[in-house]
Design a protein around this motif. Structure first.
Motif, PDB file in Angstrom:
ATOM      1  N   THR A 337       1.116  -1.568  -0.017  1.00 43.82           N
ATOM      2  CA  THR A 337       0.063   0.006  -0.244  1.00 43.82           C
ATOM      3  C   THR A 337       0.818   1.651  -0.009  1.00 43.82           C
ATOM      4  N   TYR A 379      -9.212   6.295   0.874  1.00 46.62           N
ATOM      5  CA  TYR A 379      -9.741   5.632   2.621  1.00 46.62           C
ATOM      6  C   TYR A 379      -9.940   7.137   2.735  1.00 46.62           C
ATOM      7  N   GLY A 384      -9.424   6.040   8.488  1.00 48.08           N
ATOM      8  CA  GLY A 384      -8.893   4.910   8.244  1.00 48.08           C
ATOM      9  C   GLY A 384      -9.453   3.617   6.949  1.00 48.08           C
ATOM     10  N   PRO A 386     -11.480   2.423   4.396  1.00 53.96           N
ATOM     11  CA  PRO A 386     -11.259   1.645   2.240  1.00 53.96           C
ATOM     12  C   PRO A 386     -12.791   2.180   2.957  1.00 53.96           C
ATOM     13  N   ARG A 405      -9.189  -4.028   2.457  1.00 49.72           N
ATOM     14  CA  ARG A 405      -9.833  -4.174   3.936  1.00 49.72           C
ATOM     15  C   ARG A 405      -9.223  -4.804   4.851  1.00 49.72           C
ATOM     16  N   GLU A 407      -6.464  -7.317   5.083  1.00 47.72           N
ATOM     17  CA  GLU A 407      -5.529  -7.981   4.746  1.00 47.72           C
ATOM     18  C   GLU A 407      -5.183  -9.441   5.448  1.00 47.72           C
ATOM     19  N   SER A 482      -6.301  -1.079   8.762  1.00 47.44           N
ATOM     20  CA  SER A 482      -6.673   0.107   8.552  1.00 47.44           C
ATOM     21  C   SER A 482      -7.519   1.302   9.310  1.00 47.44           C
ATOM     22  N   THR A 483      -7.893   0.461  10.130  1.00 45.71           N
ATOM     23  CA  THR A 483      -8.463   1.445  11.101  1.00 45.71           C
ATOM     24  C   THR A 483      -7.900   1.411  12.703  1.00 45.71           C
ATOM     25  N   PHE A 486      -4.711   3.184  11.649  1.00 42.42           N
ATOM     26  CA  PHE A 486      -4.674   5.125  11.123  1.00 42.42           C
ATOM     27  C   PHE A 486      -3.982   5.848  12.094  1.00 42.42           C
TER      28      PHE A 486
END
Length: 506
Positions: A337, A379, A384, A386, A405, A407, A482-483, A486
């Motif tokens: 990413t 994002y 954070g 997507p 989202r 991973e 991702s969240t 973030f």
């Protein structure tokens, strides 16, 4: 930590009681670990006081002598080496003095020492106290539901985003320590260790895994085909024998007796009599005399990876395994990413290697340039999460979104990557569940089976979060990485706050 929601079943009630006691025990252990940390930092204070006393007295003995004498005392009491005690004293001092919030969580029993070590190891390089507090706040929130192993990866990402300049410098230093080592083991084995940039190490492992899976599948298909052919031949022979018996005809010319073929009834009975049960020799199952076809390759994936690795290193190709050309054509796959402003050279926010964490910008850009296609992921600037995924070379957009989202497998604590997981409907398609991002998630085969074949249940609560309910009726949340990782981008925030002049920022 699981949240109990109640259960009336006696079995699950017993399990609920065990889980409650396990959680209480682990909290008590964490509190004792915090007490040991406190005592070790007290010992470090004694060392400093002892050093000051010696300096005041004008003694010119080795500067670390007070540390040696006190760590030796503790080592004798703890049945550890004095050097091991010194390392523990240093780690304890760093935790208590530089990561106060983490130490407080440990003392309260909310995290254990493994979580605290992951937080300290990744954040110790952050010198600015304000940045370190922000780092602690983010990773401590993740520590409430992540395993220490996954928390360590999250902590690396958060630290790299909070202080990207320092993270980049540390990566450059570490790259200068690449090396290969051999450690001799027992029973004719040795361990080959390679310290490599993370992208290369993960790519090597991924390629070996793909090759091993291809080889295993080919071997199984060949063995199954041979077994099927043998069964078909045996069935055909039985059919011919049955037909011959019904018509009274001999099975083959070889069965037709001539003038010299004279056998009495006793001889015939002896020829057909089964062997005694206590005979002294029994051929092993893999004896050539008993082998009816190719044997199934029973090597594990680990064994196959190791054998393929040796083949490739020593011969340059997987020459000792099946179709070498097919295996050699397999290429590694890694998921990177890259923030768009980083790719454009306008930001130093790190690129991320899925399953590991931050990598250097130059490597990421080289990989992006050489990729046959790449996804553009939008994002949310404050959560954070997507929002959308599109691609300049179109493929299955929904699959790409879920891969970006999730991973990993979305069962709490599971590290399996999306490429080795199934895309599962949270609410079954047969029961009316939609094929949409808010009803889909990656599950590895193990946890996919767990969801469907046991009393574990899962639902989606929004923003990509899954809530699992255990047989004991406890709830365990699993949030998208991702969240969890973030950190609001200062560059992006600046762009959002700047007046729009009609020109795109990139």
């Amino acid at each position: 930590m699981g949240q109990r929601v109640g259960s009336d079943d006696a079995t699950w009630g017993a399990l609920d009681r065990v889980v409650t006691e396990v959680q209480a025990t682990r909290a008590a252990i964490a509190q004792l670990q915090a007490a040991e940390v406190r005592l070790l930092t007290d010992a470090a204070e004694i060392v400093r006081a002892r050093e000051q006393s010696r300096r005041a007295a004008g003694r010119k003995s080795p500067h670390d002598l007070p540390l040696r004498e006190i760590s030796a005392e503790l080592g004798a009491a703890m049945r550890l080496s004095d050097r091991a005690v010194q390392a523990r004293m240093s780690a304890a001092s760093t935790l208590r003095e530089s990561f106060a919030a983490t130490f407080a969580a440990l003392a309260d029993g909310r995290i254990d020492l493994a979580h605290a070590s992951a937080i300290v190891d990744a954040g110790a390089v952050i010198a600015d106290a304000g940045m370190r507090e922000q780092y602690e706040r983010i990773v401590l929130d993740a520590a409430g539901f992540e395993t220490p192993h996954r928390l360590r990866a999250i902590a690396r990402v958060v630290a790299g985003r909070i202080d990207p300049d320092l993270a980049e410098e540390l990566r450059r230093r570490a790259a200068g320590q690449r090396r290969i080592r051999v450690v001799d083991l027992d029973d004719g084995m040795s361990r080959l260790l390679a310290d490599l940039p993370a992208v290369l190490a993960h790519a090597i492992y991924d390629r070996l895994t793909r090759m091993a899976e291809t080889e295993r599948d080919a071997e199984r298909a060949q063995a199954d085909a041979a077994a099927t052919a043998a069964e078909s031949a045996a069935a055909a022979a039985e059919s011919e024998a049955a037909a011959a018996e019904e018509t009274g005809e001999p099975e083959s010319p070889a069965d037709v007796g001539g003038p010299d073929d004279v056998t009495d009834a006793t001889d015939t009975a002896n020829l057909t009599e089964p062997a005694p049960a206590d005979r002294s020799f029994v051929a092993p199952p893999d004896s050539p005399a008993l082998t009816t076809g190719p044997q199934r390759d029973e090597r594990s994936l680990d064994e196959l990876r190791a054998d393929l690795f040796a083949d490739i290193i020593l011969t340059g190709a997987p020459t000792g395994h099946g179709d070498g050309d097919t295996l050699a054509a397999i290429r590694a796959e890694v998921q990177i990413t890259i923030p768009v402003l980083t790719a454009a050279g306008a930001s130093n926010e790190p690129a991320l290697l899925a399953g590991y964490g931050p990598i250097d910008r130059d490597t990421a850009c080289v990989l992006a340039a050489a990729a046959p296609g790449w996804d553009r992921v939008m994002y949310h600037p404050h959560s954070g999460l997507p929002l959308t995924v599109d691609r300049y070379r179109p493929t299955a957009a929904l699959r790409r979104f879920l891969r970006a989202r999730d991973e990993r497998c979305r069962f709490p604590g599971c590290p399996h990557r999306p490429t080795r997981s199934d895309i599962d409907h949270t609410i079954d398609r047969a029961l009316g569940g939609e094929t949409a991002d808010d009803n889909l998630a990656h599950l590895c085969r193990r946890h996919h089976t767990l969801k469907h074949a046991t009393t574990w249940r899962v639902r989606q609560t929004g923003n990509g979060t899954l809530e699992w309910t255990s047989p004991a009726q406890r709830r365990y949340p699993d949030k998208p990485l991702s969240t969890v990782q973030f950190v609001p981008s200062r560059v992006f925030d600046r762009l959002l706050s700047a007046p729009y002049d009609g020109e795109a920022p990139f």
